[in-house]
Scaffold this motif. Structure first.
Motif, PDB file in Angstrom:
ATOM      1  N   LYS A   1      29.897  -2.110  24.192  1.00  0.00           N
ATOM      2  CA  LYS A   1      29.372  -3.440  23.863  1.00  0.00           C
ATOM      3  C   LYS A   1      29.605  -3.393  22.112  1.00  0.00           C
ATOM      4  N   ASP A   2      29.635  -2.694  21.535  1.00  0.00           N
ATOM      5  CA  ASP A   2      29.958  -2.454  20.343  1.00  0.00           C
ATOM      6  C   ASP A   2      31.811  -3.257  20.254  1.00  0.00           C
TER       7      ASP A   2
ATOM      8  N   GLN B   1      33.761  -4.471  22.170  1.00  0.00           N
ATOM      9  CA  GLN B   1      33.513  -5.663  22.803  1.00  0.00           C
ATOM     10  C   GLN B   1      32.918  -7.090  21.140  1.00  0.00           C
ATOM     11  N   PHE B   2      31.986  -6.872  20.781  1.00  0.00           N
ATOM     12  CA  PHE B   2      31.190  -7.658  20.028  1.00  0.00           C
ATOM     13  C   PHE B   2      31.345  -7.568  18.670  1.00  0.00           C
ATOM     14  N   VAL B   3      31.113  -6.629  18.326  1.00  0.00           N
ATOM     15  CA  VAL B   3      30.689  -6.653  17.457  1.00  0.00           C
ATOM     16  C   VAL B   3      32.489  -5.584  16.357  1.00  0.00           C
ATOM     17  N   VAL B   4      32.536  -4.260  16.664  1.00  0.00           N
ATOM     18  CA  VAL B   4      33.680  -3.861  16.008  1.00  0.00           C
ATOM     19  C   VAL B   4      34.974  -4.129  16.045  1.00  0.00           C
TER      20      VAL B   4
ATOM     21  N   ARG C   1      35.692 -15.446  15.482  1.00  0.00           N
ATOM     22  CA  ARG C   1      34.933 -15.089  16.148  1.00  0.00           C
ATOM     23  C   ARG C   1      33.808 -16.565  17.392  1.00  0.00           C
TER      24      ARG C   1
ATOM     25  N   ILE D   1      28.411 -10.515  11.190  1.00  0.00           N
ATOM     26  CA  ILE D   1      27.455 -10.316  12.392  1.00  0.00           C
ATOM     27  C   ILE D   1      25.414 -10.423  11.680  1.00  0.00           C
TER      28      ILE D   1
END
Lengths: 378, 464
Positions: free
Chosen positions: A71-72, A74-77, B29, B59
């Protein structure tokens, strides 16, 4: 002049020459190759290694953390999603292209003496590709991974006599848990890259030496019907290697472009976190093993899990040593090999057909459904 | 030259462009759009201030180690703690005061649900293919309170409290197990029914309990006429009323009825309390012999019932019975209709009736049903039903858009209209209105059985 001097200083000194030998002569076979599926597979292997190492910086093979890492990605890394996509699509492409590579070699009977053993290495590499893909399939620790691996372990368990033991050894327990994930991870990131890297090197080197050894014998047909451009042979000696490298690099770029484009457009699949109490209906094996699952669903595990797959694999392994004919090497669909080609084509059709049936035509309870037919709930 | 060699410069350029595409895809994003908007708003609001507004793109994450959650909601919900945004639209609106529930300790998803790790609207709010636990709509949100506060919650979470109370008052526990809570039989015992109630009434009541008693907690089992007759036939087996009633004086009975304070609990013709059942039609239900017994000693017949022994002299009771018999007849019914209903019950099958009683789980609320003994839990166990996976829930032929195919929606539909999904379901219909259905849904959603760190558990006083 200055350029030449610098160039000489760089490339004509003793160190450079000791490190980089002059390239061996280019054979006609190498010069005229067009598909280059082998090199394309090597490109994919390189992409897989590069993206894989980057993914490893974050991934942890713990059942309670692995999914969150994905998930990381997918969204953050940074670049996490794109590298994961590239890794996944390259792996899938590699399964297909390794198979195509083998098919091409078979259709052209290029496993003939002295290349028999290189075919064996290629055969092992194909198996390694499948094992690598299967172990990688488990790592996201989502439902697809968990239940795909459950199906695969059940396939293993359906082997008579040793089946249960085999499953226990592979999973490191009776069910899929931390041990299975650890094993899959170690095999995926250590064992397989190492073995495959070594074998690919061997495969390429053997390909070259066999090629030189065989000379024109292995490609007898070329002698009688030379390609038109082969006539101006004078330029081969001078610029062939740089041409070939450029050509292969171009193929690498094509692969990179396709993989990057696909990865920008399509995300790698990810389902819910693995949950042993929620069984997807139906649970399906990874697509590249769906043919096996489909075969097993017909009953007769002894035939489906043991006899048929192993016979096919054994036959594929031994084919260079069994085949008696000497003609038709290096030529597509040579008339003297009609029987072999028909048999092989039939096998490929059945194998692909089984995968397609398993993937698109099977619904709850492994019953037949048309792809457009809705599945009943429960 | 080989075609690949000719293409080489072009391919090199294309791969470079795609690499730029990869970088752009990673950089651009979806949350940045919200952050840009927020920054513009922030600049506006800070226009008069001495210091320019500080804003960092990127983020935002709250990691709650104890709970194992990483909530990135504030990546877009930027005005959460800034009172200047109290009138702005979502996602920037200021969060209402939350007293002891600090963001640092609880994060967002602990109460709101949804996917805290996600940074796109669709993924974060859900439901999506890989995250079915969508954020709770406002109406169901109080279910989260019970994670830490258990059932010891009252006016702090009125909807949850109401649902919890209703769940036990309406006898849901009769069929549905919840943890170790004991089953409470909230209905009257059903022994000696033939001595108590009239055949035609029994039939009509089974057919539609609420048309006799609008406030009854008895749900509608949705029987067909034949099924209602079968069940009535099964319940009314055994001897009829015994003894004779010495006739009383209805006029004196009315006085005694009023003086004894019956109206404090019972309603007659629209007047009185609603603790006990409405008596406006009681003589269409009970035989006079039975009414006498009930008034004389209600506890002997139903120890768990609420009606006390009033100590009224026998003669007064006889007068009251006479009064009830004369006055409280309920809506006038056609003689032939009544006779027809009697006939239907007389011809019905007791065996089928018994099967229906067992299947419907009447025993969940009613004790002493002759020939039906303890048969285990009747409905699904709800101990952890709030955490049920959506794939276990079948919406049947109910057309629900994908975004509403969530556990809360399913429970809500089930509570509001239990047979909505398909035929053949057992749960009776309580005719709950929207508010009541939301309340019960909220309670059931709170039954998660999730382990919460001990430091988070905080009972808010004992339940009454």
């Amino acid at each position: 002049m200055a350029v030449n001097t610098t160039r000489n200083a760089l490339f004509e000194n003793r160190f450079w020459k000791s490190a980089f030998r002059g390239a061996p002569p280019v054979s006609k076979w190498l010069r005229d190759k067009i598909f280059g599926l082998g090199l394309i597979n090597l490109s994919l292997f390189i992409i897989l290694n590069v993206t894989g190492i980057l993914l490893m910086f974050y991934y942890v093979p713990y059942t309670d953390k692995a999914y969150n890492v994905i998930k990381d990605f997918q969204f953050v890394v940074s670049f996490g999603a794109i590298f994961r996509n590239m890794h996944r699509w390259s792996a899938y492409a590699m399964i297909v292209l390794v198979f195509l590579h083998m098919s091409r070699v078979f259709y052209m009977a290029e496993y003939r003496e002295p290349r028999e053993f290189n075919w064996v290495i290629g055969w092992v590499l194909f198996l390694c590709t499948l094992v690598g893909a299967l172990t990688g399939y488990l790592l996201p620790w989502d439902q697809k991974a968990y239940w795909g691996m459950t199906i695969m372990s059940n396939v293993m368990a359906s082997v008579p006599v040793i089946g249960e033991k085999l499953k226990f050894v592979v999973l490191g327990g009776d069910e899929i848990g931390q041990s299975a994930l650890t094993r899959a991870y170690d095999i995926h990131v250590k064992v397989m890259p190492l073995i495959m890297g070594l074998l690919i090197a061997l495969h390429v080197i053997r390909g070259r030496t066999d090629d030189l050894l065989a000379g024109s014998q292995a490609h007898g047909e070329h002698k009688s019907a030379p390609a038109p451009e082969a006539d101006n042979g004078s330029d081969t000696a001078d610029c062939a290697w740089s041409d070939i490298i450029k050509r292969e690099l171009a193929k690498f770029l094509i692969i990179l472009i396709i993989i990057m484009g696909t990865s920008i457009l399509f995300g790698a699949p990810l389902e819910e976190e693995a949950n042993p109490s929620v069984t997807p209906v139906p649970a399906k094996a990874p697509w590249f093993f769906l043919g096996l699952q489909e075969l097993l669903s017909w009953g007769a595990p002894f035939w489906g899990a043991i006899v048929v797959p192993n016979a096919v694999l054994l036959f594929a392994l031994l084919v260079p040593y069994i085949e008696r004919g000497k003609t038709g090497s290096g030529v597509w669909f040579h008339p003297s090999r009609r029987l072999q080609n028909i048999l092989f084509t039939a096998f490929v059709t059945v194998a692909i057909g089984l995968i397609i049936v398993g993937a698109l035509f099977r619904g709850p309870g492994w019953r037949f459904y048309w792809p457009w037919q809705p599945w009943p709930l429960h | 030259m080989n075609v690949f060699q000719k293409l080489f410069p072009f391919l090199a350029l294309l791969s470079f462009l795609l690499f730029i595409g990869v970088v752009w895809k990673d950089y651009d994003r979806p949350y940045l759009e919200y952050q840009r908007k927020f920054k513009a708003l922030l600049d506006l609001k800070a226009a008069g201030a001495s210091r320019p507004a500080e804003f960092r793109f990127g983020i935002r994450q709250r990691w709650i180690k104890e709970l194992g959650i990483a909530d990135r909601c504030e990546t877009c919900h930027l005005g959460l703690e800034d009172p200047r945004f109290k009138d702005d639209p979502q996602p920037f609106k200021t969060h209402p005061a939350i007293a002891e529930h600090s963001y640092e300790t609880f994060g967002c998803t602990m109460c709101h649900g949804g996917q805290g790790m996600a940074t796109t609207l669709q993924d974060a709010h859900g439901p999506t293919e890989n995250w079915y636990r969508a954020i709770y709509q406002d109406k169901f949100m109080e279910n989260s309170c019970s994670q830490c506060h258990g059932e010891s919650i009252q006016n702090q979470a009125p909807v949850l409290y109401r649902g919890q109370t209703m769940f036990y008052e309406y006898g849901c526990r009769g069929c549905h197990k919840v943890g170790t809570k004991p089953r409470t039989e909230i209905g009257p015992p059903l022994d000696e029914m033939a001595k108590r109630v009239k055949t035609d009434w029994m039939y009509r009541f089974l057919k539609s309990p609420k048309s006799y008693l609008p406030l009854t907690k008895m749900p509608d089992p949705l029987f067909s006429p034949q099924e209602a007759a079968d069940v009535a036939a099964f319940l009314l087996q055994g001897p009829g009323p015994e003894g004779t009633v010495i006739p009383g004086d209805p006029a004196l009975g009315k006085t005694a009825f009023l003086e004894s304070g019956c109206l404090a609990c019972h309603t007659v013709n629209g007047e009185g309390g609603d603790v006990g059942p409405d008596l406006s039609g009681v003589s269409s239900k009970n035989y006079p012999e039975r009414l006498f017994k009930i008034i004389k000693d209600p506890t002997a017949l139903w120890p768990e019932g609420k009606m006390p022994v009033l100590g009224i002299p026998d003669q007064d009771i006889r007068n009251i019975v006479a009064f009830l018999t004369q006055e409280c007849t309920g809506p006038a019914l056609d003689k032939s209709t009544v006779a027809g209903q009697d006939q239907l019950v007389r011809n019905a099958s007791k065996d089928r009736g018994r099967e229906l009683v067992v299947k419907q789980g009447c025993i969940g609320c009613h004790a002493k049903i002759e020939g039906v003994t303890e048969i285990g839990e009747l409905g699904p166990d709800l101990t952890t039903f709030g955490a049920v996976h959506i794939s276990f829930l079948d919406f049947g032929h109910l057309k629900v858009p994908v975004k509403d195919r969530t556990v809360p929606t399913w429970i809500y539909y089930k509570v509001k209209s239990p047979r909505i999904f398909k035929e053949g379901l057992k749960m009776p219909d309580y005719y709950f209105n929207e508010e009541e259905s939301v309340a019960i849904t909220t309670y059931i959603l709170g039954l998660k059985g999730k382990e919460i760190p001990a430091s988070y558990i905080l009972p808010l006083g004992k339940r009454p």
